[in-house]
Design an enzyme around this catalytic site. Structure first.
Site, PDB file in Angstrom:
ATOM      1  N   GLU A 128       0.822  -1.207   0.000  1.00 17.13           N
ATOM      2  CA  GLU A 128       0.000   0.000   0.000  1.00 17.13           C
ATOM      3  C   GLU A 128       0.860   1.263   0.000  1.00 17.13           C
ATOM      4  O   GLU A 128       0.590   2.226  -0.725  1.00 17.13           O
ATOM      5  CB  GLU A 128      -0.926   0.010   1.226  1.00 17.13           C
ATOM      6  CG  GLU A 128      -1.890  -1.169   1.275  1.00 17.13           C
ATOM      7  CD  GLU A 128      -1.355  -2.349   2.082  1.00 17.13           C
ATOM      8  OE1 GLU A 128      -2.158  -3.012   2.757  1.00 17.13           O
ATOM      9  OE2 GLU A 128      -0.127  -2.603   2.032  1.00 17.13           O
TER      10      GLU A 128
ATOM     11  N   CYS B 248      -2.608  -3.578   7.162  1.00 16.74           N
ATOM     12  CA  CYS B 248      -2.253  -3.733   8.577  1.00 16.74           C
ATOM     13  C   CYS B 248      -2.581  -2.449   9.336  1.00 16.74           C
ATOM     14  O   CYS B 248      -2.553  -1.349   8.787  1.00 16.74           O
ATOM     15  CB  CYS B 248      -0.784  -4.092   8.728  1.00 16.74           C
ATOM     16  SG  CYS B 248       0.371  -2.794   8.217  1.00 16.74           S
TER      17      CYS B 248
ATOM     18  N   CYS C  52      -0.285   0.499   7.733  1.00 17.55           N
ATOM     19  CA  CYS C  52      -0.680   0.916   6.379  1.00 17.55           C
ATOM     20  C   CYS C  52      -1.995   1.685   6.405  1.00 17.55           C
ATOM     21  O   CYS C  52      -2.232   2.538   5.536  1.00 17.55           O
ATOM     22  CB  CYS C  52      -0.799  -0.306   5.468  1.00 17.55           C
ATOM     23  SG  CYS C  52       0.796  -1.030   5.032  1.00 17.55           S
TER      24      CYS C  52
ATOM     25  N   ALA D  28       7.989 -36.331  -8.773  1.00 17.37           N
ATOM     26  CA  ALA D  28       7.889 -36.593 -10.205  1.00 17.37           C
ATOM     27  C   ALA D  28       7.975 -38.096 -10.402  1.00 17.37           C
ATOM     28  O   ALA D  28       8.861 -38.749  -9.848  1.00 17.37           O
ATOM     29  CB  ALA D  28       9.017 -35.897 -10.957  1.00 17.37           C
TER      30      ALA D  28
ATOM     31  N   SER E 286      17.398 -41.931 -11.523  1.00 20.24           N
ATOM     32  CA  SER E 286      16.188 -41.101 -11.588  1.00 20.24           C
ATOM     33  C   SER E 286      16.363 -39.852 -12.443  1.00 20.24           C
ATOM     34  O   SER E 286      15.482 -38.982 -12.447  1.00 20.24           O
ATOM     35  CB  SER E 286      15.779 -40.679 -10.170  1.00 20.24           C
ATOM     36  OG  SER E 286      16.804 -39.903  -9.564  1.00 20.24           O
TER      37      SER E 286
ATOM     38  N   LEU F 294      19.502 -28.744  -4.311  1.00 19.54           N
ATOM     39  CA  LEU F 294      18.301 -28.252  -3.625  1.00 19.54           C
ATOM     40  C   LEU F 294      18.270 -26.735  -3.515  1.00 19.54           C
ATOM     41  O   LEU F 294      17.877 -26.178  -2.490  1.00 19.54           O
ATOM     42  CB  LEU F 294      18.169 -28.890  -2.234  1.00 19.54           C
ATOM     43  CG  LEU F 294      17.948 -30.397  -2.205  1.00 19.54           C
ATOM     44  CD1 LEU F 294      17.746 -30.882  -0.774  1.00 19.54           C
ATOM     45  CD2 LEU F 294      16.762 -30.815  -3.069  1.00 19.54           C
TER      46      LEU F 294
END
Length: 367
Positions: free
Chosen positions: A54, A77, A86, A156, A170, A206
């Site tokens: 905002e 908020c 805000c 997957a 894999s 990762l």
């Protein structure tokens, strides 16, 4: 040209999505300011401690904010945190009307922000694209209500449900498009969790790579969480040298002194209770929640995924399916564990979506 009210709210939702991956534990919020049908200000939540959506939009609009209409994806908020409220900024800017997609579940805000704005004479409209707004911040919503992270199970598999061949190979079951999408998901979660077998078999990184500049930025990489009940993962694994931080959950009886005393930047070992060498994941999730981790994506392997499904710890599923047949009794399936005794007791996903990536599909849904 954007003209209808719902168009402007859709615009604010797209702004909120730009903030995903950068604002946690705060929600990702988007805001659009419109004056006489023209967009005069745009904003999305910045990193914690910096401006909210905002305020960003108000600052961009300047004097044009007076008498304007704001479209914002979450209730503004109304309390002092790391930044001022805000609601005060909105009132001081002279905004005449505000459209709010959904309330903020935070007890410090919920309904109170709207009350403050209404008391200042600002017209309030709520509920536009409410479900989409909640979906963008699904991790935040659960975390605020329960103190526990939102858990995504991602895997997957082949058409016959295998995640690797009988030899453990894999790479790769899915193609580039699906893997790029998965990296995008790593970009927007707080933590990625895998079991020790995945580290030992694949030695993965990762990390979130190639996503909006996040690659290589240590502070913005998801926390890597390794479930290593028996302390089998060597400290030489590639994951420990990647940008970002790694937390290794080990059974107390298997946590050696050298690992307990390990003082390597970005690596931490945590001793937890276990049964037959299997860490109590619910306890681990509570610890992550205490550290303000709002979303965790569990990427495997079969044993870990089976455990979290058996213990009903999953909130959302992302299942990639490739049109290949692997076969083999010894080839691992995506979800191990105990499972159910009857088909009628099987977990049925809700709000299911199906997307296509080249010849592969993604089935997603909620538990």
């Amino acid at each position: 040209m954007l003209s209808r009210p719902l168009d402007f709210m859709a615009y604010s939702l797209s702004m909120a999505e730009l903030a995903l991956g950068y604002t946690s534990p705060n929600p990702a919020v988007g805001a659009v300011l419109v004056h006489d049908g023209v967009v005069v200000g745009l904003g999305h939540t910045q990193q914690p401690g910096l401006a909210h959506a905002e305020v960003m939009a108000i600052n961009q609009a300047g004097e044009m904010a007076k008498g304007a209409t704001m479209y914002v994806t979450l209730e503004p908020c109304c309390h002092h945190g790391k930044t001022p409220p805000c609601t005060v900024a909105i009132i001081n800017a002279g905004i005449s009307e505000i459209h709010i997609a959904t309330n903020d579940p935070n007890p410090q805000v919920c309904g109170k922000g709207i009350q403050q704005l209404e008391a200042a004479g600002i017209k309030i409209v709520t509920g536009e694209y409410e479900q989409k707004a909640k979906e963008i911040n699904e991790g935040y919503f659960k975390y605020i209500k329960t103190g526990s992270p939102f858990v995504i199970a991602k895997f997957a598999m082949s058409l016959d449900g295998k995640i690797a061949t009988r030899t453990g190979d894999s790479k790769w079951i899915t193609g580039d498009e699906a893997r790029n999408y998965a990296h995008g998901q790593r970009h927007i979660v707080d933590a990625v969790m895998v079991g020790a077998n995945t580290i030992l078999a694949d030695d993965p990184q990762l990390t979130a790579r190639g996503c909006s500049g996040k690659s290589g930025r240590s502070k913005l990489q998801p926390l890597r969480v390794i479930v290593d009940g028996k302390g089998r993962v060597p400290t030489t694994a590639r994951i420990f040298s990647e940008p970002g931080k790694t937390l290794v959950a080990v059974s107390d009886r298997y946590l050696s002194d050298d690992k307990r005393n390990l003082s390597r930047d970005g690596t931490e070992y945590v001793a937890l209770s276990s049964t037959n060498g299997m860490i109590d994941i619910a306890e681990l999730l509570r610890i992550l929640g205490q550290r303000q981790i709002t979303t965790v994506m569990v990427e495997g392997g079969s044993k870990l995924l089976g455990y979290i499904f058996d213990k009903h710890l999953v909130d959302k599923v992302l299942a990639f399916i490739a049109p290949i047949i692997i076969g083999g009794d010894e080839a691992k399936t995506a979800v191990g564990g105990i499972g159910v005794a009857k088909v009628m007791d099987a977990l049925q996903l809700k709000d299911v979506k199906i997307e296509r990536f080249e010849d592969e599909i993604l089935i997603s849904g909620y538990t």
